[in-house]
Write an enzyme that holds these catalytic residues in place. Structure first.
Site: not given
Ligand code: GLN
Length: 545
Positions: A384, A510, A512
């Site tokens: 992410c 994600h 995970e």
């Molecule tokens: N802050 C980033 C976004 O909103 C990544 C979010 C995250 O890592 N879950 O796109």
């Protein structure tokens, strides 16, 4: 089976006794005996969901397939059971009140005074029984967050009391988790805190059917007898839960203590089966007998609190077992990574994971870490925000786009390689408005991703607002940062790779959240395999010198 049975898990004496793990372990044993089981968590706080909470408050925010932002205990439920949870599996006081207030505004209470009892308790009861509807599950385990005696848990305890009365003793039971402390000066385990906490429960009209006692020392027969006598339970219903070296040992420990047997007996269900834990025990064997060892740097900004990256840490355990590798995690605070510290902090590692996150703090250190991994051909996984940092690093240092950034960190950047999409720009509310839950992604030929997944169509869970900016795609691609996974409907980039690097993968989603004991995530498995190869190469090189 005719009716769905309900098990309630309450906690006493102290928080952090591991109610979630006990609930998940019991569910595992019941599932391993062939009962369809699910777990639900009721959280007494007023946030509608944990999505807006800082990870320092309650640890990681877990995301389900259907895009619910939930308590991290749901992660344990999925990792233990290998069954998806949903929005219905996590309910907070905020959500209960929100829905009662909305009903009141719609006039659904027909002019009545709306009160905690019966309206809030009815709403709680409905939410608990929602999972039992349609007989999708034989058994629903509901974990009540907090500790009995807390003001905020009162409506939940009252709702459980009513439900138990309505459903009858064969269909509902209460497991109370308490602490039996050891006083070293006296050299004794003490039962009094448990007696008091059971008494507090009884003041609310609720009797504990089973006691699970967290302890650092074995409970003697004497102590068990005393606890049974003074807490009104059968001696076989006094279950010891001694500290474990891994949470994955707890189902077997509960099996030895007979928690599943007493539970089935109390619910009037047959207990003539033996739980089939073959696959679980195979995982444990591999986890406990590693043949290799690697050290991975987890680069993030919430590293002081282990729970902030819970699912990532657990995914490493699953992937480590799959590779028969012991995965040591070195948590590295990205705020303290800079030119003068980086060598010291990173060069000895076998792989780097740049973690998810929000906001500006610590991002420059993350970008430096990505650069190190890219230039030193060290295995890299960006998740992410970690993937977004990989794109920014590449834009700045390879494309030479000075001050390239995400508009989250620098709204005035001349090169917004990560940016908000149009729909997100129009959003003003923070709760539940990110790109959440499961989204499709198509994998390109000749990519590490396709090789890892062994297919071209995948679904992964998301939780972010900002996206890879496709206006820079051709520049990034032509210089060697390939987009190898794309959403087929929106064309949004989900995966980037550097083909000219042994293992460099950034994912917008994600992985995970989907790693479980029964089904470790392929990306984590491949990352650990790459780290193992990298560490062996390093060793061979140093032997040759
Ligand atoms: N802050 C980033 C976004 O909103 C990544 C979010 C995250 O890592 N879950 O796109």
């Amino acid at each position: 089976m005719a009716e769905t049975k309900y098990i309630f898990v309450t906690g006493g004496v102290s928080s952090s006794l591991g109610k979630g793990i006990i609930a998940a372990s019991l569910a595992k044993l019941l599932q391993a005996r062939g009962y369809k089981t699910t777990i639900q968590k009721l959280d007494p706080y007023i946030n509608v969901d944990p999505g807006t909470l800082n990870p320092y408050e309650h640890g990681e925010c877990y995301v389900t397939e259907d895009g619910a932002e939930t308590d991290l205990d749901l992660g344990h439920y999925e990792r233990f059971l290998n069954v998806n949870t949903s929005q219905a599996n996590n309910v907070t006081t905020g959500r209960i009140y929100q829905s009662v207030i909305e009903k009141e505004r719609r006039g659904e209470f027909l002019g009545k005074t709306v009160q905690v009892i019966p309206h809030i308790t009815n709403e709680i009861k409905e939410r608990v029984q929602l999972l039992g509807k349609n007989h999708e599950y034989d058994i629903v385990i509901t974990e009540i967050g907090g500790t009995v005696g807390d003001i905020e848990s009162l409506p939940y305890i009252e709702a459980v009391r009513q439900l138990k009365w309505e459903l009858g003793d064969d269909n509902a039971l209460v497991i109370h988790l308490t602490l039996v402390p050891y006083l070293s000066a006296a050299g004794e385990l003490k039962t009094k805190p448990t007696q008091h906490s059971v008494k507090t429960l009884m003041e609310s009209g609720l009797r504990a059917d089973i006691l699970v006692c967290r302890t650092e020392h074995e409970l003697s027969d004497d102590i068990r007898r005393k606890l049974a006598l003074f807490c009104n339970v059968k001696q076989e219903a006094v279950i010891q839960s001694i500290d474990a070296s891994t949470i994955y040992d707890v189902p077997n420990m509960m099996l030895d203590e007979g928690l599943d047997r007493v539970t089935l007996k109390k619910l009037n269900l047959p207990d003539d089966t033996t739980p089939n834990l073959t696959q679980w025990n195979e995982f444990l064997k591999r986890h406990k007998n590693p043949k290799h060892e690697v050290t991975i740097g987890l680069i993030g900004k919430y590293v002081e609190l282990q729970d902030s990256y819970k699912s990532i840490l657990e995914a490493f355990i699953h992937a480590g077992a799959a590779n028969e590798v012991k995965v040591n995690i070195e948590s590295i605070h990205s705020e303290f990574i800079n030119d003068s510290t980086i060598n010291n902090k990173i060069s000895h590692l076998d792989g780097i994971l740049v973690a998810p996150g929000f906001g500006e703090r610590g991002v420059e250190g993350k970008i430096d870490a990505v650069r190190f991994a890219r230039e030193h051909k060290m295995p890299f996984l960006g998740i992410c925000l970690g993937m977004q940092m990989a794109v920014i690093e590449f834009a700045r240092n390879v494309l030479k786009l000075r001050n390239a950034n995400s508009t989250e960190m620098d709204p005035a950047t001349p090169h917004p390689v990560i940016d908000l999409m149009k729909e997100q720009k129009e959003i003003t509310h923070l709760g539940g408005t990110m790109r959440l839950g499961s989204w499709e992604c198509t994998l390109k030929d000749d990519s590490i991703a396709k090789e890892i997944y062994g297919t071209t169509q995948i679904f992964e869970r998301h939780r972010h607002r900002y996206e890879y900016n496709n206006q820079y795609a051709s520049q990034l691609e032509s210089h060697g940062l390939r987009s190898t996974g794309v959403n087929p409907k929106t064309n949004l980039v989900e995966i980037v790779e550097i083909p000219d690097h042994p293992w460099f993968v950034g994912v917008q989603y994600h992985p995970e959240y989907k790693s479980t004991v029964a089904s470790p995530h392929p990306l984590f498995i491949a990352f650990i395999k790459a780290a193992k190869e990298y560490s062996q190469k390093k060793k061979n090189a140093s032997l040759a010198q």
